[in-house]
Motif scaffolding. Sequence first.
Motif, short mmCIF file in Angstrom:
data_model
loop_
_atom_site.label_atom_id
_atom_site.label_comp_id
_atom_site.label_asym_id
_atom_site.label_seq_id
_atom_site.Cartn_x
_atom_site.Cartn_y
_atom_site.Cartn_z
N ARG B 32 0.83 -1.21 0.00
CA ARG B 32 0.00 0.00 0.00
C ARG B 32 0.87 1.26 0.00
NH1 ARG B 32 -4.66 -1.00 -0.53
NH2 ARG B 32 -5.08 1.23 -0.53
N PHE B 33 0.69 2.09 -1.03
CA PHE B 33 1.44 3.33 -1.14
C PHE B 33 0.48 4.52 -1.22
CE2 PHE B 33 6.04 2.52 -1.96
CZ PHE B 33 6.02 1.14 -1.80
N HIS B 34 0.91 5.64 -0.65
CA HIS B 34 0.19 6.91 -0.82
C HIS B 34 1.19 7.93 -1.35
CE1 HIS B 34 -3.12 5.16 1.43
NE2 HIS B 34 -2.26 4.83 2.37
N PHE B 35 0.99 8.37 -2.57
CA PHE B 35 1.88 9.37 -3.17
C PHE B 35 1.24 10.75 -3.08
CE2 PHE B 35 3.08 5.38 -5.29
CZ PHE B 35 4.42 5.37 -4.97
N ARG B 36 2.09 11.79 -3.03
CA ARG B 36 1.58 13.14 -2.74
C ARG B 36 2.29 14.21 -3.57
NH1 ARG B 36 3.30 11.49 3.03
NH2 ARG B 36 1.63 10.03 3.58
N ALA B 37 1.60 15.29 -3.78
CA ALA B 37 2.20 16.48 -4.40
C ALA B 37 1.55 17.73 -3.80
CB ALA B 37 2.01 16.46 -5.91
N ASP B 38 2.34 18.79 -3.66
CA ASP B 38 1.84 20.11 -3.26
C ASP B 38 2.12 21.05 -4.41
OD1 ASP B 38 1.10 19.33 -0.75
OD2 ASP B 38 3.01 19.87 0.17
N THR B 39 1.10 21.77 -4.85
CA THR B 39 1.26 22.63 -6.02
C THR B 39 0.80 24.04 -5.70
OG1 THR B 39 0.86 20.72 -7.44
CG2 THR B 39 0.64 22.89 -8.46
N GLN B 40 1.60 25.01 -6.14
CA GLN B 40 1.30 26.41 -5.89
C GLN B 40 1.18 27.13 -7.21
OE1 GLN B 40 4.44 28.35 -3.72
NE2 GLN B 40 3.10 29.98 -2.96
N TRP B 41 0.10 27.87 -7.39
CA TRP B 41 -0.02 28.71 -8.57
C TRP B 41 0.88 29.94 -8.40
CZ3 TRP B 41 -2.85 33.60 -8.32
CH2 TRP B 41 -2.83 34.29 -9.53
N LEU B 42 1.58 30.31 -9.47
CA LEU B 42 2.50 31.45 -9.42
C LEU B 42 1.90 32.66 -10.13
CD1 LEU B 42 5.79 29.43 -9.92
CD2 LEU B 42 4.89 30.37 -7.79
N SER B 43 1.65 32.54 -11.45
CA SER B 43 1.02 33.63 -12.21
C SER B 43 0.58 33.08 -13.56
CB SER B 43 1.99 34.79 -12.41
OG SER B 43 1.37 35.81 -13.19
N GLY B 44 -0.58 33.53 -14.05
CA GLY B 44 -1.05 33.07 -15.35
C GLY B 44 -1.12 31.55 -15.38
N GLY B 45 -0.53 30.94 -16.40
CA GLY B 45 -0.54 29.48 -16.53
C GLY B 45 0.52 28.77 -15.72
N HIS B 46 1.34 29.52 -15.00
CA HIS B 46 2.53 28.97 -14.34
C HIS B 46 2.25 28.50 -12.92
CE1 HIS B 46 7.04 29.73 -13.14
NE2 HIS B 46 6.75 28.45 -13.20
N SER B 47 2.54 27.23 -12.67
CA SER B 47 2.45 26.68 -11.32
C SER B 47 3.68 25.83 -11.04
CB SER B 47 1.17 25.83 -11.16
OG SER B 47 1.21 24.73 -12.02
N ARG B 48 3.87 25.51 -9.78
CA ARG B 48 5.07 24.74 -9.39
C ARG B 48 4.66 23.68 -8.36
NH1 ARG B 48 9.08 28.76 -7.69
NH2 ARG B 48 9.53 28.86 -9.92
N SER B 49 5.05 22.43 -8.62
CA SER B 49 4.75 21.34 -7.70
C SER B 49 6.00 20.91 -6.96
CB SER B 49 4.19 20.13 -8.46
OG SER B 49 2.95 20.43 -9.06
N ARG B 50 5.78 20.55 -5.70
CA ARG B 50 6.85 19.95 -4.90
C ARG B 50 6.43 18.53 -4.56
NH1 ARG B 50 7.10 25.15 -3.82
NH2 ARG B 50 9.15 26.14 -3.86
N ILE B 51 7.34 17.60 -4.82
CA ILE B 51 7.08 16.18 -4.58
C ILE B 51 8.23 15.64 -3.75
CG2 ILE B 51 6.99 13.91 -5.70
CD1 ILE B 51 5.65 15.32 -8.11
N GLN B 52 7.93 15.13 -2.57
CA GLN B 52 9.01 14.64 -1.71
C GLN B 52 8.61 13.39 -0.94
OE1 GLN B 52 10.62 17.54 1.04
NE2 GLN B 52 12.43 16.30 1.46
N ASP B 53 7.76 13.54 0.05
CA ASP B 53 7.47 12.40 0.91
C ASP B 53 6.33 11.54 0.37
OD1 ASP B 53 5.83 14.64 1.40
OD2 ASP B 53 5.06 13.69 3.20
N PHE B 54 6.33 10.31 0.76
CA PHE B 54 5.21 9.41 0.47
C PHE B 54 5.20 8.32 1.53
CE2 PHE B 54 8.82 7.70 -1.89
CZ PHE B 54 8.79 6.35 -1.58
N TYR B 55 4.06 7.61 1.59
CA TYR B 55 3.97 6.48 2.49
C TYR B 55 4.01 5.21 1.65
CZ TYR B 55 2.06 3.04 5.73
OH TYR B 55 1.88 1.92 6.52
N GLY B 56 4.80 4.23 2.07
CA GLY B 56 4.85 2.98 1.33
C GLY B 56 5.71 1.96 2.05
N ALA B 57 5.48 0.68 1.79
CA ALA B 57 6.23 -0.40 2.43
C ALA B 57 6.16 -0.29 3.95
CB ALA B 57 7.70 -0.41 1.95
N GLY B 58 4.98 0.17 4.44
CA GLY B 58 4.74 0.18 5.88
C GLY B 58 5.25 1.37 6.64
N GLN B 59 5.79 2.39 5.93
CA GLN B 59 6.30 3.55 6.66
C GLN B 59 6.40 4.78 5.76
OE1 GLN B 59 10.30 2.58 7.94
NE2 GLN B 59 10.88 1.81 5.94
#
Lengths: 188, 188
Positions: B32-59
């Motif tokens: 069981r895995f849970h993947f995540r992303a946090d995304t921030q709108w900057l201006s117009g069509g431009h946004s930026r995502s940060r991807i780092q932590d996730f849950y998987g393999a029991g931790q």
Amino acid sequence: MTTLTYTNLNGVNVEQLVGTIQAIQKDPSLARFHFRADTQWLSGGHSRSRIQDFYGAGQEDTSREKPFTLEGDEPPVLLGSNAGPNAVEVVLHALASCLSVGFIYNAAAQGIRVDELEFKLEGDLDLRAFLGLSDQVRPGYEALRVSYRVKSDVPREQLEALCDYVQKTSPVLDIIRNPVPVTIDMVD
Amino acid sequence: MTTLTYTNLNGVNVEQLVGTIQAIQKDPSLARFHFRADTQWLSGGHSRSRIQDFYGAGQEDTSREKPFTLEGDEPPVLLGSNAGPNAVEVVLHALASCLSVGFIYNAAAQGIRVDELEFKLEGDLDLRAFLGLSDQVRPGYEALRVSYRVKSDVPREQLEALCDYVQKTSPVLDIIRNPVPVTIDMVD
């Protein structure tokens, strides 16, 4: 003489947006786009995509002087070396990026100023299908949750109505929620 | 005393792969895995995502010291400034990255050495749904084509069988070909 006023709302050139809509209303063939990517496997879980040219608005686009380069890899627990986010994490970014564009462009078209907009996404995946250990679970996300926070001076109901509209017209949300036909062929 | 030989094929630690499969066979909850992303709108069509932590393999996974940062934007013809690839282009990268991992890992598990592997992807999209100009076309890709070229010393039939298997077990291909439930909620 008509004086056109350049209107920029949320960083969107509203006049260009209206002009684009009018041009496509006159000639629907301008709405046809073909997007492309070239991807090379490097080693283990690590691959690299180049994204540059596409066809749209009746011609090949040449606005990008060099390609965007995107890395894909797995974390060590999935036998990779963290050279990039993994493929299903990238799907989360694609969805948020798409919802962001849809929200901001439609807000601009409706005259809604947006001060801040953020998304948090989480997807649940059971690895057993990928590993060939079960045909009772699906390989992809079983469920995907998006929460968004928006700062704007218009009433919350108006923002929720905007979000409902964005959900109906978002390309990536449609790709995730509904089936897309994919052909895969080996070439020499 | 048993001497274990470290086996690396296609850049994949085959022993770790076998160990992972055996561990999940014993305890399916590790899959069981849970993947995540946090995304921030900057201006117009431009946004930026940060991807780092996730849950998987029991931790919770802590292998990434800092987040991956992904930019999303539109090209000028779609009112953006080319600060990054657009959302539907990113979907192509996600699919190729996923197929690449599936092909290489399964090849390693079957003892197939792969020398080269490349993908070309193209997706057809009609912009009218996104722009609210038609409810006769869908917002997302109408069709998506993948062609791949592989260099390996095993017979072509074996590679095609491998590719068929990869198609059945690819998370992103499943996400694109089949419906995924998505919830979207506004939070304060």
